[in-house]
Design a protein around this motif. Sequence first.
Motif, PDB file in Angstrom:
ATOM      1  N   CYS A   1      51.539 -35.309   3.132  1.00 23.03           N
ATOM      2  CA  CYS A   1      51.170 -36.728   3.048  1.00 23.03           C
ATOM      3  C   CYS A   1      50.571 -37.032   1.667  1.00 23.03           C
ATOM      4  CB  CYS A   1      50.159 -37.057   4.142  1.00 23.03           C
ATOM      5  SG  CYS A   1      49.414 -38.684   3.988  1.00 23.03           S
TER       6      CYS A   1
ATOM      7  N   CYS B   1      46.477 -37.650   2.456  1.00 18.26           N
ATOM      8  CA  CYS B   1      45.584 -36.586   2.936  1.00 18.26           C
ATOM      9  C   CYS B   1      46.106 -35.178   2.635  1.00 18.26           C
ATOM     10  CB  CYS B   1      45.323 -36.746   4.432  1.00 18.26           C
ATOM     11  SG  CYS B   1      46.797 -36.476   5.443  1.00 18.26           S
TER      12      CYS B   1
ATOM     13  N   CYS C   1      52.904 -39.202   8.930  1.00 15.93           N
ATOM     14  CA  CYS C   1      51.536 -38.693   9.001  1.00 15.93           C
ATOM     15  C   CYS C   1      50.822 -39.508  10.076  1.00 15.93           C
ATOM     16  CB  CYS C   1      50.814 -38.848   7.659  1.00 15.93           C
ATOM     17  SG  CYS C   1      49.050 -38.475   7.790  1.00 15.93           S
TER      18      CYS C   1
HETATM   19 ZN   LIG Z   1      47.955 -38.496   5.723  1.00 13.34          ZN
END
Ligand SMILES: [Zn+2]
Length: 314
Positions: free
Chosen positions: A234, A237, A261
């Motif tokens: 992602c 994150c 995600c």
């Molecule tokens: Zn993420």
Amino acid sequence: MNYIVLDLEWNQCPTGKSEEIRRLPFEIIEIGAVKLDKNLQYVDSFREIVQPVVYRTLHFKTQEIVALRQIDLQKARNFPEVISDFLGWCGDDPSFCTWGPSDLMELQRNLAYHQLPIPFPFPFLYYDIQKIFSIVYEDRRTRRSLEFAVDFLKIPKDVAFHSALSDAHYTSEIMQHLTRTQIEQNSSVDYFHTPDNRRSEIHLRYATYTKYISKPFVSKVQAMKDRIVVSMPCCTCGKNAVKEIRWFASGSRNYLCLAKCADHGWLKGKIRLRQREDEKYYAVKTLRFVNEEEVIKISERKKAQQSKAHHPSS
Ligand SMILES: [Zn+2]
């Protein structure tokens, strides 16, 4: 820090591709550059003709484009002398800017051919003003000629195009219609020297996407089997997103993937496999968030690809 806006003119084998030297398809015959300070203000310029030693007569195409005469080339200094002065003129911390992705590639090929050290960092980031013009003023994809951009921005056309210095000047004037942020946020990675091993792989994070450049693989199939190459971390994150549509070939050059995600939404992955000079392959992967509309588009592409695979003749 200075911006060095670089434009090169080069010659190619006058008797055609079959007789060219593979390591040096394009021999530099003119270097033009404009130096801008960090506020994009003009500081200085550099221009010198370079004497060709490999392709001594001009290819007919070069003759048509470049306003250089054979006699000027014969009187010019050679590449090692000129490039040494040029690199000195660039200063300690140059940020290179070019119109399109070719100039720095050919500069490095010429340095390598002459067995001169390549004094650039790794990864080597630069600013492709042709690309940034498209991002800021058009659709991100289209690539325009320098003259188109000059007309678009109503920059006065007071000198002819296709001389290294005038093209560098025009490119620097186009930069003055961009902000420093627009330039700095859209750097490009030079592909002359790509990662040799896993440790030197390149991971870059931009405002709206991430880019990854892999180590070499012996084949495309091997590249597309590699766990890191096909991963979908992602952009926000970094956790591996769950693949909803696995990697599939889209067109002759790209692979696409769709993943989600749980916290940050839909991610589109695109891989382009490129070939190195040693004929091995490396992957360039870009990941970006997409909306529902684009999710549908990717699903449709996948379906189109499947029906092609099932009905190869249609
Ligand atoms: Zn993420």
